[in-house]
Structure formats: structure tokens, C-alpha cells
Design an enzyme around this catalytic site. Sequence first.
Site, PDB file in Angstrom:
ATOM      1  N   GLY A   1       5.618   5.373   8.716  1.00  0.00           N
ATOM      2  CA  GLY A   1       4.910   6.642   8.576  1.00  0.00           C
ATOM      3  C   GLY A   1       4.955   7.392   9.889  1.00  0.00           C
TER       4      GLY A   1
ATOM      5  N   CYS B   1      12.888  10.479   8.109  1.00  0.00           N
ATOM      6  CA  CYS B   1      12.538  10.141   9.489  1.00  0.00           C
ATOM      7  C   CYS B   1      13.738  10.350  10.403  1.00  0.00           C
ATOM      8  CB  CYS B   1      12.082   8.701   9.559  1.00  0.00           C
ATOM      9  SG  CYS B   1      13.302   7.553   8.925  1.00  0.00           S
TER      10      CYS B   1
ATOM     11  N   LYS C   1       0.874  -1.191   0.000  1.00  0.00           N
ATOM     12  CA  LYS C   1       0.000   0.000   0.000  1.00  0.00           C
ATOM     13  C   LYS C   1       0.897   1.223   0.000  1.00  0.00           C
ATOM     14  CE  LYS C   1      -2.213   3.230   1.787  1.00  0.00           C
ATOM     15  NZ  LYS C   1      -1.756   4.522   1.256  1.00  0.00           N
TER      16      LYS C   1
ATOM     17  N   GLU D   1       1.532   9.327  14.714  1.00  0.00           N
ATOM     18  CA  GLU D   1       0.079   9.425  14.916  1.00  0.00           C
ATOM     19  C   GLU D   1      -0.615   8.289  14.151  1.00  0.00           C
ATOM     20  OE1 GLU D   1       2.191  12.014  14.473  1.00  0.00           O
ATOM     21  OE2 GLU D   1       1.892  12.509  16.591  1.00  0.00           O
ATOM     22  N   THR D   2      -0.241   8.068  12.886  1.00  0.00           N
ATOM     23  CA  THR D   2      -0.856   6.977  12.119  1.00  0.00           C
ATOM     24  C   THR D   2      -0.453   5.629  12.730  1.00  0.00           C
ATOM     25  OG1 THR D   2      -0.601   8.359  10.152  1.00  0.00           O
ATOM     26  CG2 THR D   2      -1.219   6.080   9.792  1.00  0.00           C
ATOM     27  N   GLY D   3       0.764   5.531  13.183  1.00  0.00           N
ATOM     28  CA  GLY D   3       1.237   4.281  13.803  1.00  0.00           C
ATOM     29  C   GLY D   3       0.363   3.881  14.984  1.00  0.00           C
TER      30      GLY D   3
ATOM     31  N   GLU E   1       8.004  16.789  15.356  1.00  0.00           N
ATOM     32  CA  GLU E   1       8.637  16.449  14.072  1.00  0.00           C
ATOM     33  C   GLU E   1       8.120  17.395  12.997  1.00  0.00           C
ATOM     34  OE1 GLU E   1       7.501  12.840  11.964  1.00  0.00           O
ATOM     35  OE2 GLU E   1       9.616  12.446  11.582  1.00  0.00           O
TER      36      GLU E   1
HETATM   37  P1  NAD Z   1       1.608   8.935   7.142  1.00  0.00           P
HETATM   38  O1  NAD Z   1       1.573   8.331   8.485  1.00  0.00           O
HETATM   39  O2  NAD Z   1       0.673  10.035   6.840  1.00  0.00           O
HETATM   40  O3  NAD Z   1       1.327   7.821   6.027  1.00  0.00           O
HETATM   41  C1  NAD Z   1       2.130   6.673   5.871  1.00  0.00           C
HETATM   42  C2  NAD Z   1       1.335   5.608   5.132  1.00  0.00           C
HETATM   43  O4  NAD Z   1       0.243   5.205   5.958  1.00  0.00           O
HETATM   44  C3  NAD Z   1       0.701   6.090   3.816  1.00  0.00           C
HETATM   45  O5  NAD Z   1       0.737   5.057   2.867  1.00  0.00           O
HETATM   46  C4  NAD Z   1      -0.726   6.390   4.238  1.00  0.00           C
HETATM   47  O6  NAD Z   1      -1.650   6.320   3.167  1.00  0.00           O
HETATM   48  C5  NAD Z   1      -0.976   5.288   5.254  1.00  0.00           C
HETATM   49  N1  NAD Z   1      -2.057   5.568   6.211  1.00  0.00           N
HETATM   50  C6  NAD Z   1      -2.481   6.783   6.650  1.00  0.00           C
HETATM   51  N2  NAD Z   1      -3.508   6.624   7.535  1.00  0.00           N
HETATM   52  C7  NAD Z   1      -3.723   5.292   7.645  1.00  0.00           C
HETATM   53  C8  NAD Z   1      -4.630   4.497   8.405  1.00  0.00           C
HETATM   54  N3  NAD Z   1      -5.516   5.061   9.227  1.00  0.00           N
HETATM   55  N4  NAD Z   1      -4.559   3.159   8.295  1.00  0.00           N
HETATM   56  C9  NAD Z   1      -3.633   2.591   7.485  1.00  0.00           C
HETATM   57  N5  NAD Z   1      -2.771   3.278   6.732  1.00  0.00           N
HETATM   58  C10 NAD Z   1      -2.789   4.618   6.810  1.00  0.00           C
HETATM   59  O7  NAD Z   1       3.114   9.385   6.877  1.00  0.00           O
HETATM   60  P2  NAD Z   1       3.713  10.153   5.620  1.00  0.00           P
HETATM   61  O8  NAD Z   1       3.295  11.583   5.695  1.00  0.00           O
HETATM   62  O9  NAD Z   1       3.444   9.394   4.361  1.00  0.00           O
HETATM   63  O10 NAD Z   1       5.295  10.028   5.915  1.00  0.00           O
HETATM   64  C11 NAD Z   1       5.946  10.873   6.795  1.00  0.00           C
HETATM   65  C12 NAD Z   1       6.127  10.215   8.151  1.00  0.00           C
HETATM   66  O11 NAD Z   1       6.770   8.970   8.007  1.00  0.00           O
HETATM   67  C13 NAD Z   1       7.012  11.017   9.084  1.00  0.00           C
HETATM   68  O12 NAD Z   1       6.460  11.066  10.364  1.00  0.00           O
HETATM   69  C14 NAD Z   1       8.316  10.216   9.104  1.00  0.00           C
HETATM   70  O13 NAD Z   1       9.095  10.382  10.249  1.00  0.00           O
HETATM   71  C15 NAD Z   1       7.817   8.833   8.972  1.00  0.00           C
HETATM   72  N6  NAD Z   1       8.883   7.937   8.467  1.00  0.00           N
HETATM   73  C16 NAD Z   1       9.455   7.038   9.339  1.00  0.00           C
HETATM   74  C17 NAD Z   1      10.510   6.213   8.901  1.00  0.00           C
HETATM   75  C18 NAD Z   1      11.175   5.230   9.827  1.00  0.00           C
HETATM   76  O14 NAD Z   1      11.866   4.347   9.326  1.00  0.00           O
HETATM   77  N7  NAD Z   1      11.020   5.325  11.131  1.00  0.00           N
HETATM   78  C19 NAD Z   1      10.967   6.324   7.586  1.00  0.00           C
HETATM   79  C20 NAD Z   1      10.367   7.260   6.754  1.00  0.00           C
HETATM   80  C21 NAD Z   1       9.314   8.047   7.200  1.00  0.00           C
END
Ligand code: NAD
Length: 494
Positions: A232, A288, A179, A235-237, A389
Amino acid sequence: MQAETVPREYSNLIGGKWKGSQGGTIESRNPATGEPVAVSPRSMADDAREAAEEARRAFDSGSWSSKRPSDRAKVLAQMAELIRAQVEGLSVRLTLENGKPLADARGELLNAANVLEYYASASRHVVGKIPRYSSADVSLVVHEPVGVCALIVPWNSPISLLSWKLGPALAAGCTVVVKPSVNTSGVSLEFVKLISRLEVPPGVINAVAGSGETIGNELVKSPLVDKVSFTGSTETGREIMAGASSNLKKVNLECGGKSTGIVFDDANLAVALPGAMWSIFRSAGQSCNAGSRLLVQESIYDDFMKRFREAASSIKVGNGLDPATEMGPLISAGQMERVLGYVESGKEQGARLSLGGERLIEGDYSRGYFVPPTIFEGVERRMRIFQEEIFGPVLCVLPFRDEEDAISISNDTRFGLAGDLWSRGLPRIMRVTQGLRTGTIWVNRHLNPGPEVPFGGYKQSGLGRETGMEGLMEYLQTKHVSLQLSESGDRVRR
Ligand code: NAD
């Protein structure tokens, strides 16, 4: 370089077939120019459900999980070869959709190839154990694939971060539903199209594009899915962890960060300065692991920061397709507004803006979402820019007194992803690394040297690890087989 302007059209891959969605399409745009570059399905929950069913069927059939590790390894190694053979074209697609400089896009794709190649060989080194071996009984402990995995990825490094999940999942014998982020669905589906040329049974690799709220959520809650591997925001996590509880799915969460670089006065400053600078401004701060907080020892602060500001102000910001560009745009108008909102908050809370801070709007810049390298000094720990962040090219700088002070300031965050330490003193390096509460500490460097080592967060930066053997074990579960050897049976012991 002149890139094509007609947007490419993509489909979902479900059960070995390329399909559109009843939900219509979503266009992604080049963040440097605003031009459309890709049209991908706006998938609906039904599409995600169908993909999960196909992945379930493929897993349960054993078409992939029961193959020999050497056969799975062959396919993974071929994927790496295909990426290397197509690296130039794929890099352009990545730059067009994500905005990062072409050289960085190329580096990202080569990282993905390296990771897949690593897991090709790692898959042949999964070993069980025999913890009991006697004339009465024998115990085998073996590792088996977790099952169907939903791989949910962000837009900032869409291909390498996908490879960190896809490599170990396929090596372990799992089947997957990918996804991608809506911002980078095109290049992600282009990548899936490339690797699906290989002999992988239908349903082993599925990919559905669309919003997180619709299809991400469907996959997270689906009883057909055994594991969610997510990268991601924190918050989404958190939402994913709650959603995955429905059937107690395994979860891997790679979330946000607020990593700190620490420059001691005994550092090799010729290395520390560009190291600390690119740790934040690489990918316009949209990493990240960005070193978004910089601590500089008081004794060298003024001189170091004078040189740092000069170097940062000469970074060439522009369209990633221009070979001279060192830093590209932010991914979207929304992300730019968010970053500029943090700049305002920094000013309001009393930090001193010592570089950048305003959108670039002259000439071609006006078409994209460009924010130059931005530095705040006089930052205090209570400030939002120090604690949250930002995910943009904004650096907070603070002076520090001594080791204890540096550790205390660094650990003052809910995140714990990574950090950089610049010093030549080994005892000092060991003391400080022991004090820092982060999953990774790079000493006199920034970023991992290769896929052999694990990456992941302490605190609210995540759960579990990616890359390395640790990353492979996340896609395996442990089974114990106990064999009673005596014909007379065994007494149940209490
Ligand atoms: P995001 O959390 O908005 O989205 C990430 C993914 O999750 C996308 O594919 C999105 O469509 C999906 N998603 C969103 N809501 C969801 C839900 N309710 N259920 C399931 N899936 C959902 O993040 P983003 O804006 O795409 O990326 C930026 C973030 O990612 C930053 O916070 C960054 O720190 C983090 N990140 C972390 C790492 C790491 O390895 N720790 C690496 C890269 C990015």
C-alpha cells in the site's frame, strides 16, 4: 459484454466457516458506472481478533506447517489450476469492481496462477545447510515458517498482489489472515472462496473484509500475529511499521513509487515509445511501478514527444468491459479528486499541460471516474507533481543532457521502487543501472518477466522483497541446531 447488476454478497472466512460481521456491510461500486457490485462485511476488531486466534490455533496445531512440502505444493498447484479454470468469471468480477480493462484483469489472474504454481515448486527447494561438521560437533541450519501472517493488500491489483504473499506464506507453512482493500473486497473474497474449496485445514486461510483503521490496525498490533506483509502507500506503511513494533513482528512493506523511464537517443524508439507510454497509462496510472516520470534525451526530445502525445491522445478510455477499452476509470471519486488536485498543483507551479488534465464527463463517462492520459512538460524537480506519488494517469516529462544528468534527475526522489531504461548501448546500460537507486530496473521492457525474480523497493518504497526465492525466504526464519558429539562435553569458549 452484459454483466449482472445485482450486487453479490460475501462473508468473512474465519476458522473454516463463512461468517458475517456485527459491524454490518460495505458496498463496493463499479468505478465506471457507479453501480453497486459487491456487498462485503464491515468487520470489526473482534472479527479480526477471532481470525487471528483461528490462524494461531491452526499454526500451533501443525496441521499445515508440519505437512510435507510436497503436500503443500500439491495444494498450491491446484489453486493455480482452479484460477485458470475460472479465469473468465473472475476477470469480470475484477473489472466490475476495480475498473481495469478485461484483458488486463485476465492478465492479473493468470499472473496469480503463475505465482502460486511457482511457489508450489519453490516450496520443495528450501534447503538448510551444515556449516560445521566435525568429530566434535555438528551444526544444522534449518528454515522454519514464521507463523501467523497478516496479509494486507491494496485495490489496484488485488488478486496478483495477494498471490505474491499467499503463495510464499503457504509454501513456507505459515497460516494467514487476508485483509483486502474495501474497494475490492468482493473480488478478493470471491478469490478466497474459490481456493478454499481445496483441502486446506480450517484456520490456515482466513479472510476478513473491512477498513484498515479498524481491522488492519487490529491485526498489525495483535500479539497473536508474527508477521505483517503489507502492500500500500508509504504513509500507511510507516504506521504499520510503528504498530508492528508492539511484539517486534516481522514486516514486509511494499509501498509507493515515483519511477522514472529514461529514453536515450540510441534507443529503439519503436519499442521505447509504446513501452514508456503504457508504463504510465496501464491501469490508468494506478500501479506502484508506474513510470510517472519520463526523461527524454535533448537531441530527440521534440520529435519523440510529438509522437508520444499523438499516441497517448488516441488511447481508448472507457468501461473495462468494453473489449475496445485500453484504459479504465480511476477507482473512486476520492482518487479522481486527488489526481485532479495534482493537475491543478502542476499548473499552479508552472508546468505546461500538454495533454488531458480534465475529467471526462460526456455521455456515459459522467457516471464514472474517468481522467484521460495527462502529460505535463516543462516540469521542474521542485514541483509536487514531480516528487509525490499521484497514482493516476499523469506523466511528468523532462529533457536530459547525458547519463550523469539522467541519473541525477532519476534519483531525486524519496522513492526507489523501479524504473525503465531504453537504450541499445550495453556499456551505457550498465553504467546507468549502477547509478540508479531503485529495487528494479527494466531495460528495454516494463514489468517483470515472471515470478522467479524478486520485486521490492529501495528508500521509502519499502522493506523486503516479494516473488522469487527472496519472497519465500521472507516467510521463513532460521534456526541453528548445534550438536555436541563428544561424551566429555565442551568447554565454553569466550
Ligand atoms: P493504502 O495504504 O491506503 O491501503 C492499503 C491497505 O492497507 C488496504 O487494505 C487498507 O485498508 C490497509 N490499511 C490502511 N490503513 C491501515 C492501518 N492503519 N493499519 C493496517 N492496515 C491499513 O493503499 P491503497 O490506496 O489501497 O493502494 C495504493 C498504494 O499502494 C499506492 O501508494 C501504491 O504505490 C501502493 N502499492 C505498492 C505496491 C508495491 O508492490 N510496492 C503495489 C501496489 C500498490
